[in-house]
Design an enzyme around this catalytic site. Structure first.
Site, short mmCIF file in Angstrom:
data_model
loop_
_atom_site.label_atom_id
_atom_site.label_comp_id
_atom_site.label_asym_id
_atom_site.label_seq_id
_atom_site.Cartn_x
_atom_site.Cartn_y
_atom_site.Cartn_z
N HIS A 231 3.77 -7.32 -4.99
CA HIS A 231 2.36 -7.00 -5.19
C HIS A 231 2.23 -5.51 -5.41
O HIS A 231 2.86 -4.71 -4.71
CB HIS A 231 1.55 -7.43 -3.96
CG HIS A 231 0.07 -7.47 -4.18
ND1 HIS A 231 -0.68 -6.33 -4.36
CD2 HIS A 231 -0.80 -8.52 -4.24
CE1 HIS A 231 -1.95 -6.67 -4.52
NE2 HIS A 231 -2.05 -7.98 -4.45
N ALA A 232 1.40 -5.13 -6.39
CA ALA A 232 1.28 -3.70 -6.72
C ALA A 232 0.70 -2.89 -5.58
O ALA A 232 0.95 -1.68 -5.48
CB ALA A 232 0.41 -3.54 -7.97
#
Length: 375
Positions: A231-232
């Site tokens: 996940h960024a």
């Protein structure tokens, strides 16, 4: 005993000049809920999605997915007599759906102004690539092109290798918004007696789905990094391989979970206090070092043991399954989610639609049609 309730859209008639994915997805969901859907196809081979592949007993995987429970008719809309018969079908319909190229419906006399002038209760839904106005109005708009234009490819894949989504995300988004728009319009007609004209574009639909990355970029001045299965903006989050080659996806959502993860899963509470990993922002900034610490523990664990520790710690997790494993997923199996549906080439196994009625009503799961007769 009271008679079973009808499906919500029983009695609703839909005529759809459709092809490919977005419009057929919208109308298939209407058919699932009981609507009669009359699919108008080109003479000969019909909807070109019939020929995308031949892997489902000689039929296209896309077409089988999108077109059960419909009636097929064919029409050469350049032939005045056949076009007139299509208009007669529309005159008896509640909903008309079309995904012609921009302006084509109007040239055929199937535009909203003309049809709704004659049939004020008609719901007229148009699906296009970029909408009926704007500089991209006439641009080709296949799914991958829309994924590129809306920035989905810029946030999917890895930093080295951007990628498109493995499913037709733009088509699915547009189809679902068309489906919900038609439901809203039917409800509105019950209150007002008037039909509705609306349009959905693949570009607008997928741009809406890009809401988190767009807000992230606008707020921070930077795009989210392409992080593969990670996940960024959250760490640790994503797929991790164990010593026996299994891959498990985990998601840490808050500091309490991070501390439990260190104590119970990694068996080292001191990691939670490491200044490189003290907050989520720190962990995102130092993701390579964090992954190295986690991988060092997982080298000595099997996938099953890793999952046991995650469950003990109350950490959300999932197996990264292959498609053949999804076809045999115990959640599907125990809930009876796969059923048999007829096709021109025999029965196929397919999933029930996601809307499940508590009163026991079941959706229509009628056969996928062959190319129909002339209208």
């Amino acid at each position: 005993m009271a008679a079973p309730r009808a499906l919500p859209l029983e009695g609703v008639v839909v005529v759809s000049c459709e092809q490919a994915v977005a419009a057929p997805l919208a109308t298939r969901h209407l058919a699932d809920l009981g609507a009669r859907v009359i699919k108008v196809e080109r003479p000969g081979r019909g909807d070109f999605a019939r020929d995308y592949d031949t892997v489902v007993g000689g039929l296209s995987s896309h077409f089988v997915w999108l077109n059960r429970s419909k009636e097929s008719v064919t029409a050469d809309l350049k032939d005045p007599d056949q076009l007139a018969r299509v208009k007669e079908l529309i005159a008896g319909a509640d909903v008309f759906v079309q995904n012609f190229a921009p302006g084509a419906a109007e040239r055929l006399g199937l535009g909203a102004d003309e049809l709704r002038r004659d049939h004020p209760r008609l719901i007229h839904a148009s699906i296009s690539g970029y909408g009926s106005t704007g500089p991209y109005r006439d641009a080709k708009a296949y799914d991958a092109l829309i994924q590129a234009e809306t920035g989905l490819m810029s946030v999917t894949g890895t930093e080295e290798y951007p990628a498109k989504a493995g499913i037709p995300a733009a088509d699915i988004g547009a189809g679902m918004y068309a489906f919900s728009g038609i439901l809203a319009a039917l409800y509105d007609r019950e209150r007002t007696g008037e039909g509705t004209t609306f349009e959905v574009s693949l570009f607008d639909a997928l741009s809406e789905w890009m809401g988190f990355p767009l807000h992230y970029a606008a707020g921070s001045g930077n795009a989210p990094v392409r992080a593969g299965t990670s996940h960024a903006a959250i760490a640790p989050y994503g797929a991790f391989a164990t010593g026996d080659g299994q891959e498990v996806v985990l998601s840490i959502q808050n500091q309490r979970e991070w501390q439990r993860f260190c104590e119970t899963v990694l068996r080292d509470a001191s990691i939670a206090d490491d200044e490189r990993f003290a907050t989520n922002s720190d962990r995102v900034a130092n993701r390579p070092a964090l992954d190295e610490v986690i991988d060092g523990v997982l080298r000595d664990l099997t996938g099953d043991r890793f999952v046991e520790r995650l469950e003990e710690a109350g950490i959300a997790n999932a197996r990264r399954r292959t498609l053949d494993q999804v076809l045999e997923h115990p959640q599907h199996e125990q809930r009876g989610r796969f059923v048999e549906v007829g096709t021109p080439n025999g029965t196929v196994r397919t999933l029930l639609p996601p809307i499940t009625f508590a009163d026991g009503r079941v959706p229509r799961m009628d056969p996928v049609p062959d190319v129909g007769p002339e209208v």
